[in-house]
Enzyme design. Sequence first.
Site, PDB file in Angstrom:
ATOM      1  N   ASP A 120      46.876  36.668   4.269  1.00 18.52           N
ATOM      2  CA  ASP A 120      45.733  37.584   4.292  1.00 18.52           C
ATOM      3  C   ASP A 120      45.983  38.695   3.276  1.00 18.52           C
ATOM      4  O   ASP A 120      47.082  39.256   3.199  1.00 18.52           O
ATOM      5  CB  ASP A 120      45.565  38.160   5.707  1.00 18.52           C
ATOM      6  CG  ASP A 120      44.222  38.845   5.891  1.00 18.52           C
ATOM      7  OD1 ASP A 120      43.437  38.386   6.726  1.00 18.52           O
ATOM      8  OD2 ASP A 120      43.959  39.854   5.200  1.00 18.52           O
ATOM      9  N   ILE A 121      44.949  39.023   2.511  1.00 18.38           N
ATOM     10  CA  ILE A 121      45.082  40.024   1.441  1.00 18.38           C
ATOM     11  C   ILE A 121      45.235  41.439   2.009  1.00 18.38           C
ATOM     12  O   ILE A 121      45.726  42.345   1.322  1.00 18.38           O
ATOM     13  CB  ILE A 121      43.858  39.931   0.499  1.00 18.38           C
ATOM     14  CG1 ILE A 121      44.189  40.453  -0.890  1.00 18.38           C
ATOM     15  CG2 ILE A 121      42.644  40.628   1.078  1.00 18.38           C
ATOM     16  CD1 ILE A 121      43.104  40.143  -1.917  1.00 18.38           C
ATOM     17  N   HIS A 129      38.130  30.758  10.277  1.00 16.98           N
ATOM     18  CA  HIS A 129      39.555  30.950   9.989  1.00 16.98           C
ATOM     19  C   HIS A 129      40.254  31.500  11.226  1.00 16.98           C
ATOM     20  O   HIS A 129      39.678  32.278  11.979  1.00 16.98           O
ATOM     21  CB  HIS A 129      39.753  31.909   8.813  1.00 16.98           C
ATOM     22  CG  HIS A 129      38.990  33.188   8.926  1.00 16.98           C
ATOM     23  ND1 HIS A 129      37.636  33.261   8.681  1.00 16.98           N
ATOM     24  CD2 HIS A 129      39.381  34.435   9.274  1.00 16.98           C
ATOM     25  CE1 HIS A 129      37.223  34.507   8.867  1.00 16.98           C
ATOM     26  NE2 HIS A 129      38.256  35.238   9.246  1.00 16.98           N
ATOM     27  N   PHE A 130      41.469  31.072  11.388  1.00 19.99           N
ATOM     28  CA  PHE A 130      42.339  31.623  12.427  1.00 19.99           C
ATOM     29  C   PHE A 130      43.317  32.587  11.765  1.00 19.99           C
ATOM     30  O   PHE A 130      43.927  32.256  10.747  1.00 19.99           O
ATOM     31  CB  PHE A 130      43.120  30.520  13.141  1.00 19.99           C
ATOM     32  CG  PHE A 130      42.310  29.813  14.200  1.00 19.99           C
ATOM     33  CD1 PHE A 130      42.362  30.219  15.523  1.00 19.99           C
ATOM     34  CD2 PHE A 130      41.498  28.752  13.867  1.00 19.99           C
ATOM     35  CE1 PHE A 130      41.616  29.577  16.503  1.00 19.99           C
ATOM     36  CE2 PHE A 130      40.734  28.108  14.838  1.00 19.99           C
ATOM     37  CZ  PHE A 130      40.792  28.519  16.155  1.00 19.99           C
ATOM     38  N   HIS A 131      43.453  33.764  12.357  1.00 21.05           N
ATOM     39  CA  HIS A 131      44.471  34.711  11.929  1.00 21.05           C
ATOM     40  C   HIS A 131      45.749  34.398  12.700  1.00 21.05           C
ATOM     41  O   HIS A 131      45.702  34.236  13.929  1.00 21.05           O
ATOM     42  CB  HIS A 131      44.067  36.141  12.286  1.00 21.05           C
ATOM     43  CG  HIS A 131      42.846  36.647  11.572  1.00 21.05           C
ATOM     44  ND1 HIS A 131      42.917  37.511  10.504  1.00 21.05           N
ATOM     45  CD2 HIS A 131      41.523  36.425  11.780  1.00 21.05           C
ATOM     46  CE1 HIS A 131      41.685  37.811  10.093  1.00 21.05           C
ATOM     47  NE2 HIS A 131      40.817  37.171  10.848  1.00 21.05           N
ATOM     48  N   GLN A 159      33.602  39.456  12.401  1.00 21.60           N
ATOM     49  CA  GLN A 159      33.767  38.419  11.378  1.00 21.60           C
ATOM     50  C   GLN A 159      33.179  38.903  10.056  1.00 21.60           C
ATOM     51  O   GLN A 159      32.012  39.281   9.981  1.00 21.60           O
ATOM     52  CB  GLN A 159      33.077  37.114  11.809  1.00 21.60           C
ATOM     53  CG  GLN A 159      33.294  35.981  10.803  1.00 21.60           C
ATOM     54  CD  GLN A 159      32.682  34.649  11.243  1.00 21.60           C
ATOM     55  OE1 GLN A 159      31.934  34.586  12.217  1.00 21.60           O
ATOM     56  NE2 GLN A 159      33.002  33.597  10.519  1.00 21.60           N
TER      57      GLN A 159
HETATM   58  P1  AMP Z   1      37.502  38.267   9.606  1.00 20.56           P
HETATM   59  O1  AMP Z   1      37.191  39.731   9.755  1.00 20.56           O
HETATM   60  O2  AMP Z   1      38.056  37.655  10.857  1.00 20.56           O
HETATM   61  O3  AMP Z   1      36.343  37.510   9.005  1.00 20.56           O
HETATM   62  O4  AMP Z   1      38.707  38.205   8.596  1.00 20.56           O
HETATM   63  C1  AMP Z   1      38.574  38.050   7.221  1.00 20.56           C
HETATM   64  C2  AMP Z   1      39.946  38.245   6.642  1.00 20.56           C
HETATM   65  O5  AMP Z   1      39.959  37.722   5.338  1.00 20.56           O
HETATM   66  C3  AMP Z   1      40.352  39.723   6.545  1.00 20.56           C
HETATM   67  O6  AMP Z   1      41.551  39.924   7.286  1.00 20.56           O
HETATM   68  C4  AMP Z   1      40.566  39.933   5.049  1.00 20.56           C
HETATM   69  O7  AMP Z   1      41.647  40.779   4.756  1.00 20.56           O
HETATM   70  C5  AMP Z   1      40.800  38.516   4.551  1.00 20.56           C
HETATM   71  N1  AMP Z   1      40.443  38.277   3.156  1.00 20.56           N
HETATM   72  C6  AMP Z   1      39.273  38.586   2.555  1.00 20.56           C
HETATM   73  N2  AMP Z   1      39.294  38.198   1.262  1.00 20.56           N
HETATM   74  C7  AMP Z   1      40.502  37.633   1.056  1.00 20.56           C
HETATM   75  C8  AMP Z   1      41.146  37.053  -0.074  1.00 20.56           C
HETATM   76  N3  AMP Z   1      40.543  36.959  -1.260  1.00 20.56           N
HETATM   77  N4  AMP Z   1      42.408  36.560   0.076  1.00 20.56           N
HETATM   78  C9  AMP Z   1      43.024  36.650   1.275  1.00 20.56           C
HETATM   79  N5  AMP Z   1      42.467  37.187   2.375  1.00 20.56           N
HETATM   80  C10 AMP Z   1      41.232  37.674   2.276  1.00 20.56           C
END
Ligand code: AMP
Length: 133
Positions: free
Chosen positions: A30-31, A99-101, A93
């Site tokens: 995750d970024i 996606h799973f964290h 979201q």
């Molecule tokens: P959600 O809020 O559950 O939809 O989580 C989206 C996640 O994607 C967040 O934790 C962001 O930090 C992550 N994210 C968004 N863009 C990127 C990217 N380009 N590379 C890696 N993670 C990302």
Amino acid sequence: MRNCVFCKIIQGQISAHKIYETKDIFVFLDINPYTRGHSLVIPKKHYQDIFNIPAEELEKLIVEVQKTAKLLKDKLNAEAINIFQRNGRMAGQEIDHIHFHVVPRYGKDGVEMLPKGNYQGNDFEKIVKLLTK
Ligand code: AMP
């Protein structure tokens, strides 16, 4: 899907810190991580959320979530692991590609996930009735 950040990552149009991939799944950092090694596990095929991913695709996904959790625990010496997944804006979201964290936890890392339950309604029986009839 066009304009999906995660589809672009899978297609190599946006760079990401890849951990591993299989025929169907992509795992990357995750970024904006909660902790060191916070990873995302996604299907290569675009599905918006838990409601429209077919069960057999979800099965493949969750197996890789488990593998990722084990990997983070073993290789990064995580003490514990949080796994979560959001569906819908109100749930937080942001990216509409399921996606799973997978979040490794370390000692006093100060991260707070969902607060403890505080729903005051006393309607358990009514809820069960609604969900079982
Ligand atoms: P959600 O809020 O559950 O939809 O989580 C989206 C996640 O994607 C967040 O934790 C962001 O930090 C992550 N994210 C968004 N863009 C990127 C990217 N380009 N590379 C890696 N993670 C990302």
